[in-house]
Motif scaffolding. Structure first.
Motif, PDB file in Angstrom:
ATOM      1  N   GLY A   1       0.785  -1.230   0.000  1.00 22.66           N
ATOM      2  CA  GLY A   1       0.000   0.000   0.000  1.00 22.66           C
ATOM      3  C   GLY A   1       0.811   1.271   0.000  1.00 22.66           C
ATOM      4  O   GLY A   1       0.313   2.330   0.405  1.00 22.66           O
ATOM      5  N   VAL A   2       2.058   1.197  -0.458  1.00 20.92           N
ATOM      6  CA  VAL A   2       2.928   2.381  -0.486  1.00 20.92           C
ATOM      7  C   VAL A   2       2.680   3.184  -1.759  1.00 20.92           C
ATOM      8  O   VAL A   2       2.756   2.646  -2.869  1.00 20.92           O
ATOM      9  CB  VAL A   2       4.421   1.977  -0.411  1.00 20.92           C
ATOM     10  N   GLU A   3       2.399   4.461  -1.612  1.00 23.26           N
ATOM     11  CA  GLU A   3       2.307   5.364  -2.759  1.00 23.26           C
ATOM     12  C   GLU A   3       3.723   5.772  -3.156  1.00 23.26           C
ATOM     13  O   GLU A   3       4.515   6.198  -2.313  1.00 23.26           O
ATOM     14  CB  GLU A   3       1.500   6.608  -2.382  1.00 23.26           C
ATOM     15  N   ILE A   4       4.047   5.651  -4.450  1.00 27.35           N
ATOM     16  CA  ILE A   4       5.398   5.976  -4.915  1.00 27.35           C
ATOM     17  C   ILE A   4       5.347   7.203  -5.811  1.00 27.35           C
ATOM     18  O   ILE A   4       4.512   7.301  -6.716  1.00 27.35           O
ATOM     19  CB  ILE A   4       6.038   4.788  -5.670  1.00 27.35           C
ATOM     20  N   ARG A   5       6.255   8.133  -5.530  1.00 25.83           N
ATOM     21  CA  ARG A   5       6.427   9.323  -6.348  1.00 25.83           C
ATOM     22  C   ARG A   5       7.848   9.290  -6.905  1.00 25.83           C
ATOM     23  O   ARG A   5       8.812   9.395  -6.142  1.00 25.83           O
ATOM     24  CB  ARG A   5       6.180  10.578  -5.521  1.00 25.83           C
ATOM     25  N   GLY A   6       7.971   9.115  -8.217  1.00 25.93           N
ATOM     26  CA  GLY A   6       9.289   8.868  -8.781  1.00 25.93           C
ATOM     27  C   GLY A   6       9.695   9.814  -9.884  1.00 25.93           C
ATOM     28  O   GLY A   6       8.868  10.534 -10.466  1.00 25.93           O
ATOM     29  N   CYS A   7      10.995   9.783 -10.179  1.00 29.90           N
ATOM     30  CA  CYS A   7      11.534  10.524 -11.313  1.00 29.90           C
ATOM     31  C   CYS A   7      11.062   9.837 -12.607  1.00 29.90           C
ATOM     32  O   CYS A   7      10.483   8.744 -12.577  1.00 29.90           O
ATOM     33  CB  CYS A   7      13.059  10.577 -11.244  1.00 29.90           C
ATOM     34  N   ASP A   8      11.342  10.440 -13.760  1.00 24.19           N
ATOM     35  CA  ASP A   8      10.885   9.885 -15.032  1.00 24.19           C
ATOM     36  C   ASP A   8      11.430   8.482 -15.262  1.00 24.19           C
ATOM     37  O   ASP A   8      10.715   7.606 -15.769  1.00 24.19           O
ATOM     38  CB  ASP A   8      11.304  10.804 -16.186  1.00 24.19           C
TER      39      ASP A   8
ATOM     40  N   PHE B   1       9.221   2.184 -15.231  1.00 25.14           N
ATOM     41  CA  PHE B   1       9.036   0.786 -14.827  1.00 25.14           C
ATOM     42  C   PHE B   1       7.593   0.484 -14.400  1.00 25.14           C
ATOM     43  O   PHE B   1       7.193  -0.674 -14.381  1.00 25.14           O
ATOM     44  CB  PHE B   1       9.997   0.433 -13.687  1.00 25.14           C
ATOM     45  N   ALA B   2       6.833   1.505 -14.046  1.00 21.83           N
ATOM     46  CA  ALA B   2       5.432   1.307 -13.647  1.00 21.83           C
ATOM     47  C   ALA B   2       4.676   2.624 -13.831  1.00 21.83           C
ATOM     48  O   ALA B   2       4.249   3.255 -12.860  1.00 21.83           O
ATOM     49  CB  ALA B   2       5.348   0.834 -12.197  1.00 21.83           C
ATOM     50  N   PRO B   3       4.493   3.061 -15.083  1.00 25.77           N
ATOM     51  CA  PRO B   3       3.918   4.393 -15.343  1.00 25.77           C
ATOM     52  C   PRO B   3       2.494   4.564 -14.819  1.00 25.77           C
ATOM     53  O   PRO B   3       2.075   5.684 -14.511  1.00 25.77           O
ATOM     54  CB  PRO B   3       3.968   4.505 -16.878  1.00 25.77           C
ATOM     55  N   ASP B   4       1.755   3.466 -14.698  1.00 24.71           N
ATOM     56  CA  ASP B   4       0.377   3.569 -14.224  1.00 24.71           C
ATOM     57  C   ASP B   4       0.287   3.628 -12.702  1.00 24.71           C
ATOM     58  O   ASP B   4      -0.770   3.967 -12.153  1.00 24.71           O
ATOM     59  CB  ASP B   4      -0.457   2.381 -14.733  1.00 24.71           C
TER      60      ASP B   4
END
Length: 415
Positions: free
Chosen positions: A282-289, A294-297
């Protein structure tokens, strides 16, 4: 309640504490442990009042978690008291001694700080941790907990005072600001005549307020923006385990990972499984481009603010970097100098990270969740300082003392 009277009483009694034997101090701690066990139901009842009030006020899940005193945490408080009693007493320890050509013998001896004010939010177990360390180090303590924990703190202080009185330790050395009035904190911060040091333990807003208003020295712990960097030479099995633990095991604490950095050379092998593990938890991930590829959705775009963020929740910022130097620069730029880790099997990279990351605790191949006074073998902690003066990192028993010069002569005078 008169705040100045509380501080004055603490100051007056503080001069007596240095003469109290280690045996008496240990008896107080062990008696307090017995009383907490005997009064477990009373403690849980008072804590329930605070939890119900907290839910009605809309406190966050993280705040309610910090406020909770369940069976495990009550046992933890009992263990802290036993652990602190078992520690060597630092008071009166002569650190070093040397002789001058004129025959003077000069030394440095550990003495108490005097009166320690601690201002803290949510966690009522801090009441026991702070008081136990101050009792053992012969400091008077003024406890100011948050309004959300007033009932829990009140019953714990009464237990500590009862233990002190029963063993011949001045109960006036344990002072409690029994009020929910916030103005009392500001008044307390003006009393540098009586209070020698103040330690804020809580959110960044509280700490900044204390630092800006206090007239006495402040030992600060700002944010816990902790990082784990997965190096190109990482053992990925270790990395998955360490990163998951650092974020998920208890996300609402200051030593939880808030940003994960991954070397581009291992990103393809590491990130898909790691993101899947976090998604399941249940971790929300905020990532660089490059992370989002690896998981755009699932991975949301990270903003500049995310690199500075202390989420204290199941939210994680992730960035792919191209070198160890880039990872170190990111940590030193965006971090809070609390706790940061590298996962690597390369000795040179590990040592470079250890030396160049400017934080209070730096790890090689271990979770940042270990930054804790009790876990470090300190018995308990007053907090985790990100300052660079007096103490840095978990502040334990020895850190509540300060050196005093002691000089032995035989009639020497200065010409």
């Amino acid at each position: 309640m008169n705040v100045e009277d509380i501080a004055k009483k603490a100051k007056e009694v503080s001069y007596q504490l240095v003469d109290i034997s280690t045996e008496v101090k240990n008896r107080v701690l062990l008696r307090a442990a017995e009383l907490i066990e005997e009064k477990r139901e009373v403690i849980e009842k008072e804590n329930k009042k605070d939890l119900v009030a907290g839910e009605e006020k809309g406190l966050s899940k993280a705040m309610l978690d910090r406020l909770l005193l369940n069976e495990k945490r009550i046992k933890g408080m009992v263990q802290v008291l036993h652990d602190v009693a078992a520690l060597n007493d630092p008071v009166g320890e002569v650190i070093k001694m040397w002789k001058r050509p004129n025959g003077l013998k000069i030394g440095k001896m550990r003495v108490p700080l005097g009166v320690v004010g601690i201002i803290y939010e949510s966690r009522p177990n801090v009441t026991v941790e702070a008081a136990s360390l101050c009792i053992k180090s012969s400091n008077a303590v003024i406890l100011k907990g948050g309004s959300e924990a007033i009932n829990s703190n009140r019953v714990l202080v009464s237990i500590l005072k009862e233990a002190a009185a029963s063993e011949g330790f001045p109960e006036e050395a344990i002072q409690f600001m029994d009020t929910t009035d916030r103005s009392a904190v500001k008044e307390m911060l003006q009393l540098d005549e009586y209070i020698d040091v103040v330690i804020p333990r809580g959110g960044e807003g509280l700490i900044r307020f204390v630092a800006e208003n206090a007239r006495m020295p402040v030992i600060k712990h700002y944010k816990g923006v902790c990082h784990v960097y997965v190096d190109e030479f990482a053992d990925l099995e270790k990395a998955w385990k360490i990163c998951f633990n650092a974020k998920v095991q208890r996300p609402g604490v200051c030593n939880a990972m808030e940003t994960m950095l991954v070397h581009s050379a291992v990103a393809e092998a590491f990130l898909p499984k790691m993101i899947g593990m976090f998604k399941e938890a249940g971790v929300e991930i905020r990532g660089c481009d490059r992370t989002r590829a690896f998981a755009p959705d699932y991975v949301k775009p990270a903003t500049e603010d995310d690199w500075y963020a202390e989420y204290l929740d199941l939210i994680l910022a992730v960035r792919v970097v191209d070198s160890l130097d880039e990872a170190i620069d990111h940590i030193n730029t965006y971090g809070s100098h609390h706790s940061d880790a590298i996962v690597t099997e390369n000795y040179t990279n590990g040592m470079k990270f250890l030396n160049r990351v400017d934080s209070a605790a730096v790890y090689i191949n271990a979770s940042t969740r270990f930054t804790d006074g009790n876990v470090f073998g300190l018995g308990a902690e007053m907090g985790i300082s990100t300052d660079k003066v007096h103490v840095r990192g978990p502040m334990g028993l020895e850190d509540l003392t300060i050196p005093k010069y002691i000089i032995f002569g035989d009639g020497q005078i200065r010409e």
